[in-house]
Design an enzyme around this catalytic site. Structure first.
Site, mmCIF file in Angstrom:
data_model
loop_
_atom_site.group_PDB
_atom_site.id
_atom_site.type_symbol
_atom_site.label_atom_id
_atom_site.label_comp_id
_atom_site.label_asym_id
_atom_site.label_seq_id
_atom_site.Cartn_x
_atom_site.Cartn_y
_atom_site.Cartn_z
ATOM 1 N N GLY A 76 0.682 -1.222 0.051
ATOM 2 C CA GLY A 76 0.167 -0.070 0.001
ATOM 3 C C GLY A 76 1.034 1.361 -0.174
ATOM 4 O O GLY A 76 0.417 2.161 -0.540
ATOM 5 N N THR A 77 2.154 1.209 0.716
ATOM 6 C CA THR A 77 2.753 2.392 0.836
ATOM 7 C C THR A 77 3.242 2.843 -0.454
ATOM 8 O O THR A 77 3.174 3.916 -1.066
ATOM 9 C CB THR A 77 3.947 2.062 1.888
ATOM 10 O OG1 THR A 77 3.223 1.811 3.044
ATOM 11 C CG2 THR A 77 4.947 3.501 1.948
ATOM 12 N N ASN A 154 -8.037 4.253 8.210
ATOM 13 C CA ASN A 154 -7.755 3.337 8.734
ATOM 14 C C ASN A 154 -7.677 3.321 10.247
ATOM 15 O O ASN A 154 -7.194 2.526 11.152
ATOM 16 C CB ASN A 154 -6.338 3.117 8.348
ATOM 17 C CG ASN A 154 -5.369 4.514 8.413
ATOM 18 O OD1 ASN A 154 -5.780 5.327 7.904
ATOM 19 N ND2 ASN A 154 -4.518 4.540 9.217
ATOM 20 N N GLN A 184 -7.900 -0.189 3.527
ATOM 21 C CA GLN A 184 -8.699 -0.579 4.608
ATOM 22 C C GLN A 184 -10.147 -0.847 4.004
ATOM 23 O O GLN A 184 -10.509 -1.830 4.505
ATOM 24 C CB GLN A 184 -8.767 0.319 5.510
ATOM 25 C CG GLN A 184 -7.382 0.629 6.392
ATOM 26 C CD GLN A 184 -6.926 -0.524 7.123
ATOM 27 O OE1 GLN A 184 -7.861 -1.474 7.421
ATOM 28 N NE2 GLN A 184 -5.537 -0.520 7.771
ATOM 29 N N SER A 204 -3.456 -3.046 -0.660
ATOM 30 C CA SER A 204 -2.347 -3.972 0.013
ATOM 31 C C SER A 204 -2.928 -5.247 0.293
ATOM 32 O O SER A 204 -4.081 -5.319 1.138
ATOM 33 C CB SER A 204 -2.047 -2.956 1.179
ATOM 34 O OG SER A 204 -0.841 -3.824 1.774
ATOM 35 N N ALA A 205 -2.095 -6.241 -0.049
ATOM 36 C CA ALA A 205 -2.891 -7.768 -0.016
ATOM 37 C C ALA A 205 -2.830 -7.881 1.388
ATOM 38 O O ALA A 205 -3.786 -8.774 1.924
ATOM 39 C CB ALA A 205 -1.734 -8.500 -0.629
ATOM 40 N N HIS A 206 -2.005 -7.453 2.479
ATOM 41 C CA HIS A 206 -2.057 -8.023 3.888
ATOM 42 C C HIS A 206 -3.373 -7.571 4.886
ATOM 43 O O HIS A 206 -3.399 -7.916 5.833
ATOM 44 C CB HIS A 206 -0.582 -7.836 4.643
ATOM 45 C CG HIS A 206 -0.537 -6.628 5.014
ATOM 46 N ND1 HIS A 206 -0.355 -5.866 6.162
ATOM 47 C CD2 HIS A 206 -0.147 -5.418 4.345
ATOM 48 C CE1 HIS A 206 -0.174 -4.830 6.462
ATOM 49 N NE2 HIS A 206 0.210 -4.302 5.042
ATOM 50 N N THR A 242 12.330 -6.981 -10.001
ATOM 51 C CA THR A 242 11.847 -8.346 -10.415
ATOM 52 C C THR A 242 10.389 -8.529 -9.612
ATOM 53 O O THR A 242 10.299 -8.256 -8.456
ATOM 54 C CB THR A 242 13.016 -9.050 -9.859
ATOM 55 O OG1 THR A 242 13.938 -8.844 -10.425
ATOM 56 C CG2 THR A 242 12.495 -10.722 -10.053
ATOM 57 N N CYS A 330 4.465 7.178 19.188
ATOM 58 C CA CYS A 330 5.262 7.519 20.284
ATOM 59 C C CYS A 330 6.718 7.674 19.565
ATOM 60 O O CYS A 330 7.438 7.129 18.962
ATOM 61 C CB CYS A 330 5.322 6.314 20.998
ATOM 62 S SG CYS A 330 6.337 6.524 22.831
#
Ligand code: PLP
Length: 382
Positions: A76-77, A154, A184, A204-206, A242, A330
């Site tokens: 995603g980034t 998100n 999201q 984003s796959a995850h 690749t 933080c």
């Protein structure tokens, strides 16, 4: 009696459990096609065939006109950076407009352009977290080259009126490329080129049961986009490097599984989330559920615990086996309130009392209420 050894993973917005369909597809791809998909010989061709089949299937899921409208990325980034920076570079000079509640991948990309003298404007949400088309009205004009508004946030999970925003942008800023970060949203909502009306969609796959480190950018034909990664010219010159064939194959298997599972997800996972919130409200009457009365993702619960600091609460929840998150960052010992909550007009004090609980495709029935019991007992013990 509470089961002391039980745990609750309620951080599916951070990352989801790999779906079995994705795992099986990846293992098969790694065994069958370990070649470099850019090569010319048979081993390379086997990998390329899998990659191109995955591209066709991803295009079908997203309603893209052609498989070549899908650019595979490393997540995603990267997709967000490619969208914002790539569209700006291709357009030349002009204004970038982003919502103030975007993920840092979009905000950071916009900041990097600001350093190269691209003017950037921020569209603010209302107090409930919705970026209304009216918030963009005064910011966009014929000089606007990129507009980026996420499909769902998100942190709070609030769904954004992207198609209405796109309509406004097309009428007032015809040069602008419209990007939506649907990282999201995809797991819970229909996300297609048509439903969003965007020119670019980042996934984003995850976040929907696929592997980490792989994503895509879907692109509407005719949208101008410069590459940001240069090298071997993979992905039709739009993203060198690749190809991660097994990752892409796993992502597409997860995409298809997520689409098949959406209806169940919307009822069952929403049911767990609602059960969690209802039970929490019974046990802790002063908690505030942010975004409760508006359109938000079915698996998100964003809760403010008055007079309880989220950083302290998260440590105690972790010890009690409840894994959740807060939007505060933080840095050098100081907790920065979330940029999303402050953009919504929440005071830094209230923002530091919020915790995000996110349910997932593998949350089993009854877990929402049980998790609420544990959360309430931790909060009462404070
Ligand atoms: N955009 C949104 C809305 C996100 O929530 C995230 C991850 O949390 C990203 C982008 C970044 O995605 P990735 O982790 O694949 O780089």
């Amino acid at each position: 009696m509470m089961d002391e050894s039980a745990t609750w993973y309620l951080d599916h917005a951070a990352t989801t459990t790999l779906r079995p369909e994705a795992r099986a597809a990846m293992v098969e791809a790694m065994d069958a096609a370990n070649g470099n998909a850019s090569g010319t010989h048979a081993v390379a061709r086997a990998a390329r065939n899998l990659l191109e089949e995955a591209r066709e299937r991803a295009a079908a899921v997203l309603g893209a006109r052609h498989p070549s409208d899908i650019i595979f990325t490393a997540g995603g980034t990267e997709s967000d950076n490619l969208a914002v920076v790539g569209a700006a570079l291709a357009a030349g000079r002009g204004r970038i407009v982003v919502s103030a509640i975007e993920h840092k991948a979009v905000l950071g990309a916009a900041h990097s352009l600001e350093r190269f003298d691209y003017p950037v404007s921020y569209a603010f949400p209302d107090a409930r977290g919705v970026v209304r088309p009216s918030a963009l009205e005064g910011l966009i004009d014929g000089d606007t080259i990129v507009v980026s508004v996420m499909a769902a946030n998100n942190e709070v999970g609030v769904v954004q009126p992207v198609a209405q925003i796109a309509e406004l942008v097309r009428s007032k800023a015809p040069r602008a490329v419209i990007h939506t970060d649907a990282v999201q949203a995809f797991v819970g909502l229909t996300v297609t080129m048509e439903s969003t009306d965007a020119d670019l969609i980042a996934l984003s796959a995850h976040k929907f049961g696929g592997p980490k480190g792989v994503g895509l950018l879907a692109i509407r034909p005719g949208t101008r986009l410069d590459p940001i990664l240069h090298g071997g010219g993979q992905e039709a010159g739009r993203r060198s490097g690749t190809s991660n064939v097994a990752g892409v194959v796993g992502m597409v298997a997860a995409m298809e599984a997520a689409v098949r599972d959406r209806r169940r997800f919307d009822t069952e996972v929403r049911g767990e989330r609602d059960g969690f919130e209802a039970r929490l409200g019974e046990l802790l009457p002063d908690v505030v559920v942010n975004g409760r009365d508006i359109d938000r993702l079915a698996h998100f619960s964003h809760v403010r615990f008055p007079r309880v600091r989220s950083d302290t609460l998260l440590i105690l929840l972790d010890r009690a086996g409840v894994y959740a998150a807060a939007g505060s960052a933080c840095q050098s010992g100081a907790v920065e309130p979330s940029h999303v909550l402050t953009a919504m007009g929440m005071s830094p004090e209230h923002a530091s009392e919020c915790v995000r609980f996110t349910f997932g495709w593998d949350t089993s029935p009854g877990q929402g209420r049980l998790a609420a019991d544990v959360v309430a007992s931790v909060v009462k013990g404070l």
